[in-house]
Structure formats: C-alpha cells, structure tokens
Design an enzyme around this catalytic site. Sequence first.
Site, PDB file in Angstrom:
ATOM      1  N   LYS A 184       0.830  -1.211   0.000  1.00 16.68           N
ATOM      2  CA  LYS A 184       0.000   0.000   0.000  1.00 16.68           C
ATOM      3  C   LYS A 184       0.869   1.268   0.000  1.00 16.68           C
ATOM      4  O   LYS A 184       2.080   1.209   0.237  1.00 16.68           O
ATOM      5  CB  LYS A 184      -0.950  -0.040   1.198  1.00 16.68           C
ATOM      6  CG  LYS A 184      -1.983  -1.194   1.120  1.00 16.68           C
ATOM      7  CD  LYS A 184      -2.983  -1.124   2.275  1.00 16.68           C
ATOM      8  CE  LYS A 184      -4.006  -2.254   2.182  1.00 16.68           C
ATOM      9  NZ  LYS A 184      -5.037  -2.156   3.259  1.00 16.68           N
ATOM     10  N   TYR A 198     -12.187  -2.502  -3.926  1.00 12.17           N
ATOM     11  CA  TYR A 198     -12.731  -2.700  -2.576  1.00 12.17           C
ATOM     12  C   TYR A 198     -14.256  -2.614  -2.563  1.00 12.17           C
ATOM     13  O   TYR A 198     -14.846  -2.295  -1.524  1.00 12.17           O
ATOM     14  CB  TYR A 198     -12.123  -1.680  -1.606  1.00 12.17           C
ATOM     15  CG  TYR A 198     -10.750  -2.072  -1.071  1.00 12.17           C
ATOM     16  CD1 TYR A 198     -10.579  -3.234  -0.322  1.00 12.17           C
ATOM     17  CD2 TYR A 198      -9.634  -1.260  -1.277  1.00 12.17           C
ATOM     18  CE1 TYR A 198      -9.335  -3.579   0.191  1.00 12.17           C
ATOM     19  CE2 TYR A 198      -8.382  -1.610  -0.766  1.00 12.17           C
ATOM     20  CZ  TYR A 198      -8.252  -2.771  -0.020  1.00 12.17           C
ATOM     21  OH  TYR A 198      -7.022  -3.120   0.501  1.00 12.17           O
ATOM     22  N   PHE A 237     -15.904   2.817   6.819  1.00 15.03           N
ATOM     23  CA  PHE A 237     -14.522   3.204   6.544  1.00 15.03           C
ATOM     24  C   PHE A 237     -14.209   3.252   5.045  1.00 15.03           C
ATOM     25  O   PHE A 237     -13.068   3.496   4.661  1.00 15.03           O
ATOM     26  CB  PHE A 237     -13.559   2.244   7.254  1.00 15.03           C
ATOM     27  CG  PHE A 237     -13.738   0.783   6.899  1.00 15.03           C
ATOM     28  CD1 PHE A 237     -13.224   0.260   5.721  1.00 15.03           C
ATOM     29  CD2 PHE A 237     -14.428  -0.071   7.751  1.00 15.03           C
ATOM     30  CE1 PHE A 237     -13.384  -1.077   5.388  1.00 15.03           C
ATOM     31  CE2 PHE A 237     -14.596  -1.419   7.431  1.00 15.03           C
ATOM     32  CZ  PHE A 237     -14.078  -1.910   6.231  1.00 15.03           C
ATOM     33  N   ARG A 283      -1.511 -14.198   4.316  1.00 16.42           N
ATOM     34  CA  ARG A 283      -2.269 -13.563   5.409  1.00 16.42           C
ATOM     35  C   ARG A 283      -1.494 -13.699   6.723  1.00 16.42           C
ATOM     36  O   ARG A 283      -1.492 -12.790   7.550  1.00 16.42           O
ATOM     37  CB  ARG A 283      -3.658 -14.199   5.547  1.00 16.42           C
ATOM     38  CG  ARG A 283      -4.586 -13.970   4.360  1.00 16.42           C
ATOM     39  CD  ARG A 283      -5.066 -12.544   4.201  1.00 16.42           C
ATOM     40  NE  ARG A 283      -5.831 -12.072   5.314  1.00 16.42           N
ATOM     41  CZ  ARG A 283      -6.579 -10.961   5.291  1.00 16.42           C
ATOM     42  NH1 ARG A 283      -6.668 -10.221   4.174  1.00 16.42           N
ATOM     43  NH2 ARG A 283      -7.236 -10.563   6.344  1.00 16.42           N
ATOM     44  N   THR A 328      -5.359  -7.058  10.656  1.00 14.98           N
ATOM     45  CA  THR A 328      -5.724  -5.812   9.956  1.00 14.98           C
ATOM     46  C   THR A 328      -5.254  -4.578  10.719  1.00 14.98           C
ATOM     47  O   THR A 328      -4.703  -3.648  10.138  1.00 14.98           O
ATOM     48  CB  THR A 328      -7.262  -5.753   9.780  1.00 14.98           C
ATOM     49  OG1 THR A 328      -7.703  -6.958   9.167  1.00 14.98           O
ATOM     50  CG2 THR A 328      -7.660  -4.557   8.933  1.00 14.98           C
ATOM     51  N   ARG A 368       2.617  -6.163   9.117  1.00 12.61           N
ATOM     52  CA  ARG A 368       1.868  -5.028   9.683  1.00 12.61           C
ATOM     53  C   ARG A 368       2.435  -4.608  11.041  1.00 12.61           C
ATOM     54  O   ARG A 368       2.490  -3.417  11.349  1.00 12.61           O
ATOM     55  CB  ARG A 368       0.380  -5.369   9.753  1.00 12.61           C
ATOM     56  CG  ARG A 368      -0.288  -5.219   8.376  1.00 12.61           C
ATOM     57  CD  ARG A 368      -1.659  -5.826   8.331  1.00 12.61           C
ATOM     58  NE  ARG A 368      -2.406  -5.422   7.138  1.00 12.61           N
ATOM     59  CZ  ARG A 368      -3.517  -6.028   6.727  1.00 12.61           C
ATOM     60  NH1 ARG A 368      -4.016  -7.042   7.411  1.00 12.61           N
ATOM     61  NH2 ARG A 368      -4.143  -5.613   5.643  1.00 12.61           N
ATOM     62  N   ASN A 414      -2.079   0.426   6.690  1.00 11.69           N
ATOM     63  CA  ASN A 414      -1.637  -0.859   7.237  1.00 11.69           C
ATOM     64  C   ASN A 414      -0.767  -1.677   6.283  1.00 11.69           C
ATOM     65  O   ASN A 414      -0.745  -2.902   6.335  1.00 11.69           O
ATOM     66  CB  ASN A 414      -2.814  -1.652   7.815  1.00 11.69           C
ATOM     67  CG  ASN A 414      -3.819  -2.051   6.762  1.00 11.69           C
ATOM     68  OD1 ASN A 414      -3.662  -1.716   5.592  1.00 11.69           O
ATOM     69  ND2 ASN A 414      -4.844  -2.763   7.165  1.00 11.69           N
ATOM     70  N   HIS A 461      -2.089  -5.355   1.439  1.00  9.94           N
ATOM     71  CA  HIS A 461      -3.352  -6.058   1.210  1.00  9.94           C
ATOM     72  C   HIS A 461      -3.024  -7.477   0.805  1.00  9.94           C
ATOM     73  O   HIS A 461      -2.046  -7.708   0.089  1.00  9.94           O
ATOM     74  CB  HIS A 461      -4.163  -5.397   0.084  1.00  9.94           C
ATOM     75  CG  HIS A 461      -5.237  -6.309  -0.450  1.00  9.94           C
ATOM     76  ND1 HIS A 461      -6.467  -6.408   0.142  1.00  9.94           N
ATOM     77  CD2 HIS A 461      -5.234  -7.209  -1.465  1.00  9.94           C
ATOM     78  CE1 HIS A 461      -7.184  -7.329  -0.502  1.00  9.94           C
ATOM     79  NE2 HIS A 461      -6.452  -7.824  -1.484  1.00  9.94           N
ATOM     80  N   GLU A 464      -9.449 -11.030  -7.696  1.00  8.23           N
ATOM     81  CA  GLU A 464      -8.535  -9.899  -7.497  1.00  8.23           C
ATOM     82  C   GLU A 464      -7.350  -9.942  -8.463  1.00  8.23           C
ATOM     83  O   GLU A 464      -6.900  -8.895  -8.944  1.00  8.23           O
ATOM     84  CB  GLU A 464      -8.045  -9.881  -6.042  1.00  8.23           C
ATOM     85  CG  GLU A 464      -9.162  -9.529  -5.066  1.00  8.23           C
ATOM     86  CD  GLU A 464      -8.693  -9.428  -3.624  1.00  8.23           C
ATOM     87  OE1 GLU A 464      -9.493  -8.978  -2.790  1.00  8.23           O
ATOM     88  OE2 GLU A 464      -7.530  -9.785  -3.326  1.00  8.23           O
TER      89      GLU A 464
HETATM   90  P1  RTP Z   1      -7.025  -5.860   3.153  1.00  6.31           P
HETATM   91  O1  RTP Z   1      -8.325  -6.233   2.460  1.00  6.31           O
HETATM   92  O2  RTP Z   1      -6.561  -4.480   2.817  1.00  6.31           O
HETATM   93  O3  RTP Z   1      -5.976  -6.920   2.935  1.00  6.31           O
HETATM   94  O4  RTP Z   1      -7.263  -5.847   4.728  1.00  6.31           O
HETATM   95  P2  RTP Z   1      -7.995  -6.951   5.592  1.00  6.31           P
HETATM   96  O5  RTP Z   1      -8.488  -8.069   4.741  1.00  6.31           O
HETATM   97  O6  RTP Z   1      -7.072  -7.300   6.717  1.00  6.31           O
HETATM   98  O7  RTP Z   1      -9.213  -6.121   6.174  1.00  6.31           O
HETATM   99  P3  RTP Z   1     -10.649  -5.826   5.509  1.00  6.31           P
HETATM  100  O8  RTP Z   1     -11.688  -6.167   6.506  1.00  6.31           O
HETATM  101  O9  RTP Z   1     -10.745  -6.471   4.159  1.00  6.31           O
HETATM  102  O10 RTP Z   1     -10.645  -4.246   5.340  1.00  6.31           O
HETATM  103  C1  RTP Z   1     -10.007  -3.618   4.243  1.00  6.31           C
HETATM  104  C2  RTP Z   1      -9.238  -2.423   4.750  1.00  6.31           C
HETATM  105  O11 RTP Z   1     -10.153  -1.464   5.257  1.00  6.31           O
HETATM  106  C3  RTP Z   1      -9.596  -0.815   6.391  1.00  6.31           C
HETATM  107  N1  RTP Z   1     -10.444  -1.021   7.555  1.00  6.31           N
HETATM  108  N2  RTP Z   1     -10.715  -0.077   8.410  1.00  6.31           N
HETATM  109  N3  RTP Z   1     -11.714   1.390  10.616  1.00  6.31           N
HETATM  110  C4  RTP Z   1     -12.018   0.110  10.491  1.00  6.31           C
HETATM  111  O12 RTP Z   1     -12.725  -0.470  11.286  1.00  6.31           O
HETATM  112  C5  RTP Z   1     -11.508  -0.610   9.347  1.00  6.31           C
HETATM  113  N4  RTP Z   1     -11.738  -1.869   9.082  1.00  6.31           N
HETATM  114  C6  RTP Z   1     -11.055  -2.131   7.936  1.00  6.31           C
HETATM  115  C7  RTP Z   1      -8.240  -1.418   6.660  1.00  6.31           C
HETATM  116  O13 RTP Z   1      -7.253  -0.545   6.122  1.00  6.31           O
HETATM  117  C8  RTP Z   1      -8.282  -2.727   5.901  1.00  6.31           C
HETATM  118  O14 RTP Z   1      -6.998  -3.109   5.460  1.00  6.31           O
HETATM  119 MG    MG Z   2      -9.635  -7.756   2.989  1.00  5.13          MG
END
Ligand code: RTP
Ligand code: MG
Length: 141
Positions: A11, A51, A59, A87, A93, A104, A114, A117, A128
Amino acid sequence: MALERTLSIIKPDAVAKNVIGEIYTRFEKAGLRIIAAKMKHLSRKEAEGFYAVHRERPFFNALVEFMVSGPVMIQVLEGEGAVLKNRELMGATNPKDAAPGTIRADFAASIDANAVHGSDALETAKVEIAYFFADTEISPR
Ligand code: RTP
Ligand code: MG
C-alpha cells in the site's frame, strides 16, 4: 497443500517508506514466488472497484482515499497454501493486534495505513488477480 496464487498489494504507506524490497524478501523467505508485478498509482475508480465489497462500510471513503494517496506495488504470489501463508505474513488488519514479526506489526502505522493487502480466500484471489493482471502478464515457472 495445493499450489495457490494470491494477490498482494504493498500500500502507499509502505511504498513511501521504501520497504518494497524488505517485504518481497519476506515473501521469498516464506516460499512464495512473485510471478507478476506492477507499480501503479490507482485511480479513484480502480480503488473503489477493487474494494467494492466494502462499499457500504463506514470506513470505505477513508480506505479509497488512502489507496489513491500514492503509488502501490501489486503482485501475484504463488506457492503452497499461498492465500493463508500471505495472510499469516501480513498479520492482523489493525497493526496494534498484529503478531510480532508480521509485516503489519513491523511496517504499519494504523488500521488505515496498514502496509499491505492480501486476498482473504482462494475465490477472492482469482477475482482480485484478474482485476489487475491479464493472463499474459503472469509468468509461472
Ligand atoms: P485488506 O483487504 O486491505 O488486505 O485488509 P484486511 O483483509 O485485513 O481487512 P478488511 O476487513 O478487508 O478491510 C479492508 C481495509 O479497510 C480498512 N479497515 N478499516 N476502521 C475500520 O474499522 C476498518 N476496518 C477495515 C483497513 O485498512 C483494511 O486493510
Ligand atoms: Mg480484505
């Protein structure tokens, strides 16, 4: 375990920190092979489309804003159990919850910025990867 492919994005925060190489080394040391890669500054439309599953989440706007704030490095990783392995390398996250030694924990500043991805399942990975790479841009062994 099966040979899998997953999509990884370094990112804007991690690209700005100049740690693409350090993150690539972690992939390689874990047995993941980089079989396609491109650096790109995403348009708002590309980030929103990528996304789209999060469109209704509170968010979403902050996430899109962050993803277009600078260039990203996008790669396809291939290896045994690549989806889960990536992962695990990434960590939780929210970097506050990420296990020590994960990407991370070591490079991310906040839940928004963070660092990386990674696809969360094999089916998601297929979608994706196709979002960013044509079949002809992927070079397996
Ligand atoms: P990513 O898709 O980026 O790999 O991250 P992830 O699976 O660990 O988390 P995901 O639930 O898919 O969320 C995508 C991105 O959104 C932001 N986020 N912010 N403020 C919040 O509660 C919140 N939750 C998610 C994070 O930057 C996350 O990487
Ligand atoms: Mg995700």
